[in-house]
Design an enzyme around this catalytic site. Structure first.
Site, PDB file in Angstrom:
ATOM      1  N   TYR A 165       0.824  -1.213   0.000  1.00 54.22           N
ATOM      2  CA  TYR A 165       0.000   0.000   0.000  1.00 54.22           C
ATOM      3  C   TYR A 165       0.860   1.266   0.000  1.00 54.22           C
ATOM      4  O   TYR A 165       0.444   2.306  -0.532  1.00 54.22           O
ATOM      5  CB  TYR A 165      -0.972  -0.013   1.178  1.00 54.22           C
ATOM      6  CG  TYR A 165      -2.159  -0.915   0.945  1.00 54.22           C
ATOM      7  CD1 TYR A 165      -3.051  -0.671  -0.096  1.00 54.22           C
ATOM      8  CD2 TYR A 165      -2.380  -2.015   1.753  1.00 54.22           C
ATOM      9  CE1 TYR A 165      -4.131  -1.505  -0.330  1.00 54.22           C
ATOM     10  CE2 TYR A 165      -3.462  -2.868   1.525  1.00 54.22           C
ATOM     11  CZ  TYR A 165      -4.335  -2.602   0.483  1.00 54.22           C
ATOM     12  OH  TYR A 165      -5.392  -3.432   0.244  1.00 54.22           O
ATOM     13  N   GLU A 255      -7.342 -28.036   4.877  1.00 55.05           N
ATOM     14  CA  GLU A 255      -7.067 -27.139   3.752  1.00 55.05           C
ATOM     15  C   GLU A 255      -7.690 -25.764   3.933  1.00 55.05           C
ATOM     16  O   GLU A 255      -7.021 -24.753   3.723  1.00 55.05           O
ATOM     17  CB  GLU A 255      -7.580 -27.766   2.445  1.00 55.05           C
ATOM     18  CG  GLU A 255      -7.433 -26.839   1.244  1.00 55.05           C
ATOM     19  CD  GLU A 255      -8.022 -27.421  -0.024  1.00 55.05           C
ATOM     20  OE1 GLU A 255      -8.195 -26.638  -0.986  1.00 55.05           O
ATOM     21  OE2 GLU A 255      -8.304 -28.624  -0.075  1.00 55.05           O
ATOM     22  N   ASP A 307      -9.277 -31.120  -0.175  1.00 54.89           N
ATOM     23  CA  ASP A 307     -10.250 -31.502  -1.200  1.00 54.89           C
ATOM     24  C   ASP A 307      -9.664 -32.585  -2.100  1.00 54.89           C
ATOM     25  O   ASP A 307      -8.447 -32.610  -2.358  1.00 54.89           O
ATOM     26  CB  ASP A 307     -10.615 -30.300  -2.076  1.00 54.89           C
ATOM     27  CG  ASP A 307     -11.477 -29.275  -1.350  1.00 54.89           C
ATOM     28  OD1 ASP A 307     -12.159 -29.651  -0.382  1.00 54.89           O
ATOM     29  OD2 ASP A 307     -11.469 -28.094  -1.772  1.00 54.89           O
TER      30      ASP A 307
END
Length: 419
Positions: A165, A255, A307
């Site tokens: 930033y 996960e 997954d």
């Protein structure tokens, strides 16, 4: 009311562990004086800048070169592509630099044609201000090096997000279209200086979460209580943590955050007597360091649940074998003793989980994983089965209330059904 609930939650975990005889384990991490190391890094940075000044003084276009062990496709940058300093010479053959016996050669980049699937090799990367395609990267690296030099001199740190930033202004915004530009440039600077990215003072924002009967003590004597409902953010491990105390039988790495929170709702930490960790997708350095430390220093088994798709499997492999981006420092991050508990593609049909076809992106990732040298026969078999269809953890967790904790995870761990 919230404080009462937290107190009750901690007392429940403590009483359960006492009844079941779970022994507390502790890591004491000595505080290391990094003064000499910082001085050395400062000297390396100043040597790089001095070399660039000499190049400019000799009317040569400034460039930097470094060796990277990442297996990336490196396109040879032609110095005739576009020289932004037409009056300057482009001759790097005599410019070399050594850092702790590591050669940094200011010469034309050698072309390689490796990808992440091949065995580890070293590629020479050249970032040349005279070449249009690498000019912005050169400038960004110089801006970051200036910030690193200041942080090392003052022995302070800053988050990469905050620095990103800082660069979002009229002068430098064009250098950083998104955060990834800062992250990649920082990794390249670490290669240039022959150190780990976290040695440079620009730290990744805390991302991962941990929960369970564990406390983490920081250098300022602050104690992080991981029994707080919802879990706590994993702090920066390097130069920040002095001790870790845990009462658990194993570490369960999940996960994603949604399943992490679901398992907390199921009282997974209490029922299975485990430490629950999530990197919220691809894990950051602090999450991987914590998992490795709990495995190697506390001798806790580590189980990973992801997954049943190529990207989930890659996340599991990153925990176990490391990533190509941080290949040089994988020894500090990889946890080879971790076990892939699920979700295995081979069990989807047996448990009645609904599968969906793989996308083209899935197939590209799958082929990349299949070609990696560390993929053993058991993992390779699962990858072959995965081609028939994929499923998320949610496809298994939705069978019944508390199914993951009370049925799936318990059965898999007790039966040693892992890879």
């Amino acid at each position: 009311m919230q404080k009462e609930n937290e107190k009750c939650y901690r007392q429940t975990i403590a009483s359960t562990d006492q009844c079941l005889g779970t022994r507390e384990k502790c890591i004491e991490i000595p505080i290391v004086d990094n003064k000499e190391f910082r001085k050395d890094l400062i000297a390396r940075i100043e040597a790089v800048i001095l070399k660039i000044i000499k190049q400019i003084s000799a009317k040569q276009a400034p460039c930097i070169s470094y060796c990277s062990s990442r297996n990336v496709k490196c396109l040879k940058l032609s110095t005739h592509e576009e020289n932004v300093y037409p009056g300057c010479l482009v001759d790097y053959q005599q410019e070399t630099m050594f850092f702790n016996d590591t050669l940094i050669d200011f010469a034309e980049e050698q072309t390689t044609d490796d990808d992440d699937s091949s065995e580890e090799s070293t590629a020479k990367i050249t970032v040349d201000f005279a070449v249009k395609s690498s000019r912005n990267k050169f400038v960004l690296m110089m801006v970051i090096i200036a910030e690193i030099h200041h942080l090392l001199l003052t022995n302070t740190t800053k988050t990469r997000r905050s620095f990103y930033y800082d660069l979002k202004n009229e002068t430098t915004e064009y250098l950083v279209p998104h955060q990834g530009y800062v992250d990649r440039a920082l990794n390249d600077i670490a290669n240039l200086l022959n150190c780990a990215p976290w040695d440079l003072g620009l730290l990744a924002t805390a991302k991962g979460l941990v929960a369970g009967n564990m406390t983490i003590t920081l250098v300022d004597n602050q104690v992080i209580d991981c029994t707080i409902p919802g879990g706590v953010q994993i702090p920066q491990i390097i130069s920040n943590v002095t001790s870790i105390r845990a009462k658990a039988e194993f570490v369960l790495v999940i996960e994603k955050d949604t399943i992490f929170q679901k398992l907390l709702e199921e009282n997974c930490c209490r029922i299975l007597r485990c430490i629950l960790v999530t990197g919220k997708g691809y894990p950051d350095v602090a999450t991987r360091m914590l998992v490795k430390m709990l495995s190697e220093k506390l001798n806790l088994p580590v189980y990973i649940v992801v997954d049943a798709d190529p990207f989930g499997i890659e996340i599991m492999l990153i925990y176990r074998f490391g990533s190509s981006t941080l290949r040089k420092v994988n020894e500090s991050l990889a946890c080879p003793n971790a076990r892939w508990l699920g979700i295995h593609p081979s069990e989807l049909i047996a448990i009645g989980a609904k599968t969906i076809p793989l996308t083209e992106a899935d197939l590209v990732k799958l082929r990349s994983i299949e070609a990696r040298g560390y993929v053993n026969e058991a993992i390779s078999k699962q990858l072959s089965i995965l081609r028939k269809g994929k499923a998320e953890i949610e496809a298994v967790s939705s069978f019944s209330k508390n199914f993951l904790t009370e049925t799936y995870l318990s059965y898999k761990i007790d039966g040693q059904d892992y890879i």
